[in-house]
Each structure stands twice: as C-alpha cells, then as structure tokens.
Design a protein around this motif. Structure first.
Motif, PDB file in Angstrom:
ATOM      1  N   UNK A   1       0.853  -1.190   0.000  1.00  0.00           N
ATOM      2  CA  UNK A   1       0.000   0.000   0.000  1.00  0.00           C
ATOM      3  C   UNK A   1       0.887   1.238   0.000  1.00  0.00           C
ATOM      4  N   UNK A   2       0.713   2.090  -0.982  1.00  0.00           N
ATOM      5  CA  UNK A   2       1.554   3.283  -1.091  1.00  0.00           C
ATOM      6  C   UNK A   2       0.896   4.514  -0.473  1.00  0.00           C
ATOM      7  N   UNK A   3      -0.413   4.607  -0.531  1.00  0.00           N
ATOM      8  CA  UNK A   3      -1.132   5.752   0.040  1.00  0.00           C
ATOM      9  C   UNK A   3      -1.901   5.297   1.263  1.00  0.00           C
ATOM     10  N   UNK A   4      -1.560   5.875   2.395  1.00  0.00           N
ATOM     11  CA  UNK A   4      -2.225   5.530   3.648  1.00  0.00           C
ATOM     12  C   UNK A   4      -3.043   6.727   4.116  1.00  0.00           C
ATOM     13  N   UNK A   5      -4.221   6.451   4.660  1.00  0.00           N
ATOM     14  CA  UNK A   5      -4.956   7.534   5.303  1.00  0.00           C
ATOM     15  C   UNK A   5      -5.046   7.215   6.798  1.00  0.00           C
ATOM     16  N   UNK A   6      -5.433   8.219   7.565  1.00  0.00           N
ATOM     17  CA  UNK A   6      -5.416   8.066   9.017  1.00  0.00           C
ATOM     18  C   UNK A   6      -6.436   7.028   9.485  1.00  0.00           C
ATOM     19  N   UNK A   7      -7.550   6.901   8.773  1.00  0.00           N
ATOM     20  CA  UNK A   7      -8.553   5.899   9.153  1.00  0.00           C
ATOM     21  C   UNK A   7      -7.981   4.481   9.060  1.00  0.00           C
ATOM     22  N   UNK A   8      -7.177   4.219   8.039  1.00  0.00           N
ATOM     23  CA  UNK A   8      -6.527   2.911   7.934  1.00  0.00           C
ATOM     24  C   UNK A   8      -5.574   2.671   9.101  1.00  0.00           C
ATOM     25  N   UNK A   9      -4.891   3.722   9.506  1.00  0.00           N
ATOM     26  CA  UNK A   9      -3.951   3.580  10.608  1.00  0.00           C
ATOM     27  C   UNK A   9      -4.687   3.317  11.930  1.00  0.00           C
ATOM     28  N   UNK A  10      -5.830   3.952  12.113  1.00  0.00           N
ATOM     29  CA  UNK A  10      -6.650   3.684  13.305  1.00  0.00           C
ATOM     30  C   UNK A  10      -7.094   2.218  13.296  1.00  0.00           C
ATOM     31  N   UNK A  11      -7.572   1.752  12.137  1.00  0.00           N
ATOM     32  CA  UNK A  11      -8.013   0.361  12.009  1.00  0.00           C
ATOM     33  C   UNK A  11      -6.860  -0.602  12.288  1.00  0.00           C
ATOM     34  N   UNK A  12      -5.718  -0.364  11.660  1.00  0.00           N
ATOM     35  CA  UNK A  12      -4.578  -1.254  11.852  1.00  0.00           C
ATOM     36  C   UNK A  12      -4.112  -1.225  13.310  1.00  0.00           C
ATOM     37  N   UNK A  13      -4.030  -0.025  13.871  1.00  0.00           N
ATOM     38  CA  UNK A  13      -3.593   0.110  15.255  1.00  0.00           C
ATOM     39  C   UNK A  13      -4.562  -0.597  16.206  1.00  0.00           C
ATOM     40  N   UNK A  14      -5.846  -0.415  15.993  1.00  0.00           N
ATOM     41  CA  UNK A  14      -6.840  -1.061  16.857  1.00  0.00           C
ATOM     42  C   UNK A  14      -6.787  -2.572  16.775  1.00  0.00           C
ATOM     43  N   UNK A  15      -6.697  -3.112  15.563  1.00  0.00           N
ATOM     44  CA  UNK A  15      -6.657  -4.576  15.435  1.00  0.00           C
ATOM     45  C   UNK A  15      -5.350  -5.133  15.982  1.00  0.00           C
ATOM     46  N   UNK A  16      -4.281  -4.361  15.931  1.00  0.00           N
ATOM     47  CA  UNK A  16      -3.003  -4.805  16.503  1.00  0.00           C
ATOM     48  C   UNK A  16      -3.040  -4.730  18.026  1.00  0.00           C
ATOM     49  N   UNK A  17      -3.523  -3.608  18.559  1.00  0.00           N
ATOM     50  CA  UNK A  17      -3.559  -3.426  20.015  1.00  0.00           C
ATOM     51  C   UNK A  17      -4.444  -4.469  20.680  1.00  0.00           C
ATOM     52  N   UNK A  18      -5.544  -4.797  20.056  1.00  0.00           N
ATOM     53  CA  UNK A  18      -6.458  -5.776  20.626  1.00  0.00           C
ATOM     54  C   UNK A  18      -6.060  -7.213  20.300  1.00  0.00           C
ATOM     55  N   UNK A  19      -4.949  -7.372  19.588  1.00  0.00           N
ATOM     56  CA  UNK A  19      -4.427  -8.684  19.193  1.00  0.00           C
ATOM     57  C   UNK A  19      -5.434  -9.467  18.364  1.00  0.00           C
ATOM     58  N   UNK A  20      -6.212  -8.759  17.561  1.00  0.00           N
ATOM     59  CA  UNK A  20      -7.171  -9.422  16.679  1.00  0.00           C
ATOM     60  C   UNK A  20      -6.432  -9.981  15.473  1.00  0.00           C
ATOM     61  N   UNK A  21      -5.655  -9.123  14.807  1.00  0.00           N
ATOM     62  CA  UNK A  21      -4.828  -9.559  13.693  1.00  0.00           C
ATOM     63  C   UNK A  21      -5.611 -10.253  12.598  1.00  0.00           C
ATOM     64  N   UNK A  22      -6.487  -9.549  11.946  1.00  0.00           N
ATOM     65  CA  UNK A  22      -7.285 -10.142  10.871  1.00  0.00           C
ATOM     66  C   UNK A  22      -6.419 -10.657   9.730  1.00  0.00           C
TER      67      UNK A  22
END
Length: 137
Positions: A77-98
């Motif tokens: 992914x070359x273009x990131x938006x902040x919403x993607x970072x929130x999603x990635x951060x949340x799934x990582x912090x909660x150890x969901x790891x889709x």
C-alpha cells in the motif's frame, strides 16, 4: 445498510457508556475503587489513547515509506490515510490480527510492541486496582 448498522452500534455503545456512568454512584457502595470513574471506562480510555498514539506513529512513518501490505490483493500500500492507521492500530492493540493488513519493514517491531501493550496494559491496570482494594480492606 452498513451505515444504519454502524449508527445503531454507535448509539448502543453511547447508551451503554451513559448507563455505566450513571451506575458510578451506586458502585461506590459496593466497590472500593480509588478511581473517580468505573474501572472499565478507565481501561477503555487508556486503550483508545494507545490506539490513537500508535495510529499517529504509523501515519507519520508512512510519509517516508510504505509500511503495510494489503494481503487481500497482495500489494504494497503506497497511500495511507489516518482511518486505515486507526483500524490497523486497533486490530493490533487488541491482538485481533485479521491478516488483511501486514506490516513491513521496521514497523513490524513497533506493531509487536503495540500488541504486547494491548495484552499487558489492561491486565496491569486491573491487577493494580484489585491490589489497592485488598490493601485497603
């Protein structure tokens, strides 16, 4: 349809937070929390804060280099938006790891640390609060 479901979820969530806050006074009679608000709201606030902090770190790091692979498409992914970072951060912090977003480069180690904090932080908060209550009794 998805917007309706999301709106209902948000309304339900806000109602639940309001109900928990209303119970604050009642909990003082049965629980000896040293916090000014219920423990679960404290943990929730800390976890949301950690999610946003790590999302900001990821977002800033994405300016210089791609940091995620879209596993569904198999592309960097070359273009990131902040919403993607929130999603990635949340799934990582909660150890969901889709598995739909995978870190690349040095961000992998930051993601590991965030996952570690996601497991340890609520546990430490809860155990320290229980220990305070045991010492007071």
């Amino acid at each position: 349809m998805s917007h309706v479901i999301l709106t209902l979820f948000i309304l339900f969530f806000l109602f639940q937070i309001g109900a928990f806050a209303k119970k604050k006074g009642e909990m003082k009679n049965t629980h000896n929390f040293s916090l000014q608000w219920p423990l679960y709201l404290y943990i929730f606030t800390v976890m949301i804060s950690l999610t946003i902090i790590f999302a900001l770190i990821y977002f800033v790091m994405s300016f210089s280099t791609p940091i995620l692979i879209d596993s569904n498409q198999g592309t960097v992914m070359k273009d990131h938006d902040f919403a993607e970072m929130i999603y990635y951060s949340g799934s990582t912090l909660l150890s969901i790891g889709y598995g739909d977003l995978n870190p690349i480069g040095p961000i992998r180690y930051i993601s590991l640390f965030e996952g570690f904090l996601g497991v340890v932080t609520p546990t430490v908060i809860f155990v320290s609060e229980v220990n305070k209550n045991l010492k007071e009794n």
